[in-house]
Scaffold this motif. Structure first.
Motif: not given
Lengths: 338, 332
Positions: A124, A255, A303-304, A306-308, A310-311, A314, B67, B72, B74, B138-140, B142-144, B146, B149, B263, B266
């Protein structure tokens, strides 16, 4: 474990097939030659990135700096080649971009391996530094005219696919050969070298890897160097394919690439993951971002979705882990600890 | 409870972040006193800092909480934008419905409460994904991020939502005795309550325990899931308040405001001595880190030949420098 991983990739494959069938049913345009070719073309750059992120995640790290590395190295290379009116082989452009990437990757690697800092936070930080150099120090603007060798390489096509219904043509870019090369190299490195075994070992348990005699610091350092080189090459590929050099439009890709790799069954905790899974995950996300138009869904839904994905993606893997740890009390310890 | 007497301060006895940070703050102030004394130490400068600070300060607290719990977050910026977006849309809709313009203050209050509720729900989603479904934080998030937004893009079709009731911006820019801005008051209030929660309440001590060793916390009978969910809900609430402040400052809501804050938060959290592995960090240190960040940021603004992008470069170097410094000062 082996059986389980195979299962996961199969699910992703199933998701791809069902998604494409839905899109086909709704639009009738999915299984046309030119759409497939379009998909493949927009798959190239994310897939190259996915290869480097895959290795990092297998080793238990997380790299978010690669789009910045790619942007900076492609911009610097394009600038240099333009200033020297370069007319030689396009190979040199990739070499130069790759070496810029290597330098930046080495910085990441040094910070992560020597100081033993968390990879996510280091990258980062370096991402911010590289973007600062690119936008502040170099004052990067879009370069509309790229060197002719790069232009020609981006224009070169393996074949042209034509949609018989509406006559739309899509070019299969030769850049896909670069993707093949990167995938093969990654495959060989991961599966046929001691280095590759080391990557898996570090991700599984870094202490055990030290005991087993792996030079963990060196391997970690070289992982990030490899990422740097591949990111540099991916950036160059992008410039050639886009036919212009836009310093900002790779940002935010980290991401989706991480999501794609994890969707493909790579464990974020490190130690497992396959190339085919990462490629399938990337392909799934590419289909989503490319096919919203075919489904006549406005692009601002992207974006919506993609987020869905991912969630859900995973979530399914993680939930399976929780369930299996409930089912097998003897396994519980190792799962929770991982 | 007697148990709580073992306050979080004891857990971080050998922590010299506070001293380090005070030194850094002093260095910045002295440097600026030498270089740009009249411009930096002016009332206007401090007031504009007081206006800028609350929005990302609250997000930094949210990040620090996540943290400390060992995760974390995001999705902070996503939550802030989503809740401010919904508040903005509600305000505009309701303001057109009501007959009497004197009632508009109630419209604003209701919309703000709903926005905070949305923040809470977003945080709840994060917490559930992390604790019950078992997705790594971090993934949860990251997905949420997206997802959140994405929802705000869908709601606004990607445009900025303008034409808020003028009263709202007036409230946001209100200053007590013409000196202390309202956002700063809200910020101080929330900072005190978060600090109280972490240092004096049972929740705080449990949070530190979960963060330093989740497994041990589980075996000692803590409801780890509940604490994690509470933490992310709290982060959601803080983010939504920060979103509301951002909305009043910019007088509009948009899905991609404040992208750089992830950023920055963090960076502030790490500058404030919050350990990314969890279990360490306290709010007063984070508070000083926020001040340092604001001093630094305002100082950079006073040198016009630095383009804004140099900030990115400087934040990155500061982040890495602090990480390396912490490593060395700890190993000594």
């Amino acid at each position: 474990m082996g059986k389980k991983r195979l299962g996961h990739e199969f699910y992703v494959f199933l998701a791809i097939v069902s998604l494409s069938l839905i899109i086909q049913a709704r639009s009738g345009q999915f299984f046309t030659l030119n759409n497939i070719v379009d998909l493949m073309v927009s798959f190239i750059v994310p897939a190259i990135f996915a290869m480097c992120e895959l290795i990092v995640i297998i080793s238990g790290g997380m790299d978010v700096s690669f789009p910045a590395v790619a942007s900076l190295s492609m911009f610097a290379t394009t600038k240099i080649l333009l200033s020297m009116n370069y007319t030689g082989n396009v190979f040199f452009a990739f070499l130069l971009s790759g070496s810029f990437g290597l330098i930046m990757g080495a910085i990441n690697g040094a910070l992560i391996s020597i100081f033993n800092l968390p990879a996510l936070i280091v990258t980062l930080g370096t991402q911010s530094i590289f973007m600062g150099i690119l936008q502040g120090a170099l004052n990067a603007q879009e370069i509309a005219e790229i060197p002719k060798v790069m232009f020609d390489f981006g224009n070169a096509k393996l074949f042209v696919a034509t949609n018989p219904l509406n006559g739309l043509k899509s070019n299969m870019s030769s850049s896909i050969l670069i993707l093949f090369a990167v995938v093969i190299i990654t495959y060989v490195f991961l599966h046929f070298t001691m280095w590759g075994r080391g990557v898996y070992a570090i991700g599984g348990d870094s202490n055990s890897a030290i005991r087993a005699g792996f030079k963990v610091k060196q391997i970690k350092f070289s992982i990030y160097c490899f990422v740097g080189i591949v990111a540099g090459i991916a950036g160059m590929t992008r410039v050639c394919m886009m036919q212009n050099c836009q310093p900002n439009n790779l940002i935010g890709m980290e991401m989706t690439v991480i999501a794609a790799v994890v969707l493909g069954g790579t464990s974020v905790k490190g130690g497992s993951g396959t190339i085919i899974g990462a490629l399938l995950g990337t392909f799934l996300l590419t289909i989503i971002s490319n096919s919203l138009l075919l489904l006549s869904i406005p692009t601002y839904w992207q974006s919506f979705f993609t987020g869905l994905i991912i969630i859900i993606g995973t979530g399914v893997t993680s939930f399976q882990l929780i369930l299996s740890s409930h089912r097998l009390p003897s396994m519980r310890k190792s799962k929770n600890e991982a | 409870m007697k148990h709580d007497a073992l306050s979080s301060r004891k857990l971080q006895k050998n922590d010299n972040t506070l001293l380090n940070n005070l030194v850094v703050a002093a260095v910045i102030l002295i440097t600026m006193a030498i270089l740009k004394s009249s411009k930096f130490f002016s009332f206007t400068n401090f007031q504009s800092m007081a206006y800028q600070l609350p929005q990302y300060g609250l997000m930094a607290f949210a990040m620090a909480l996540a943290m400390i719990s060992g995760g974390i977050d995001l999705s902070i910026v996503g939550m802030a934008n989503l809740s401010s977006m919904i508040a903005a849309l509600m305000m505009i809709k309701l303001a057109n419905l009501i007959p009497n313009q004197n009632l508009i203050i109630y419209v604003i209050i209701i919309s703000c409460l709903i926005a905070i509720l949305i923040g809470l729900l977003c945080g709840l989603l994060n917490g559930l994904l992390i604790s019950k479904i078992g997705i790594p934080p971090i993934l949860a998030t990251l997905g949420s991020m997206q997802l959140f937004s994405g929802v705000s893009i869908i709601l606004s079709k990607g445009n900025a939502i303008n034409r808020l009731p003028p009263l709202y911006a007036k409230i946001g820019n209100y200053a007590l005795f013409n000196i202390v801005p309202l956002p700063l008051l809200i910020f101080i209030l929330l900072a005190l309550s978060v600090s109280f929660m972490l240092n004096k309440s049972a929740y705080g001590i449990k949070l530190y325990m979960v963060g330093s060793n989740t497994k041990a916390a589980k075996f000692s009978g803590l409801h780890v899931d509940k604490i994690i969910i509470q933490t992310y809900c709290l982060a959601g609430i803080l983010s939504s308040v920060s979103g509301l402040i951002m909305m009043s400052r910019l007088n509009s809501a948009k899905s991609d405001y404040g992208q750089q804050y992830t950023l920055q938060c963090l960076l502030i959290a790490i500058l404030g001595g919050v350990n990314p592995q969890g279990g360490h960090g306290n709010i007063s240190n984070v508070m000083i880190a926020i001040l340092i960040f604001q001093f630094l940021s305002s100082s950079i603004n006073m040198f016009p030949y630095f383009s804004n992008f140099y900030k990115l470069l400087i934040w990155g170097i500061v982040l890495l420098g602090v990480m390396i410094w912490n490593k060395y000062s700890k190993s000594r």
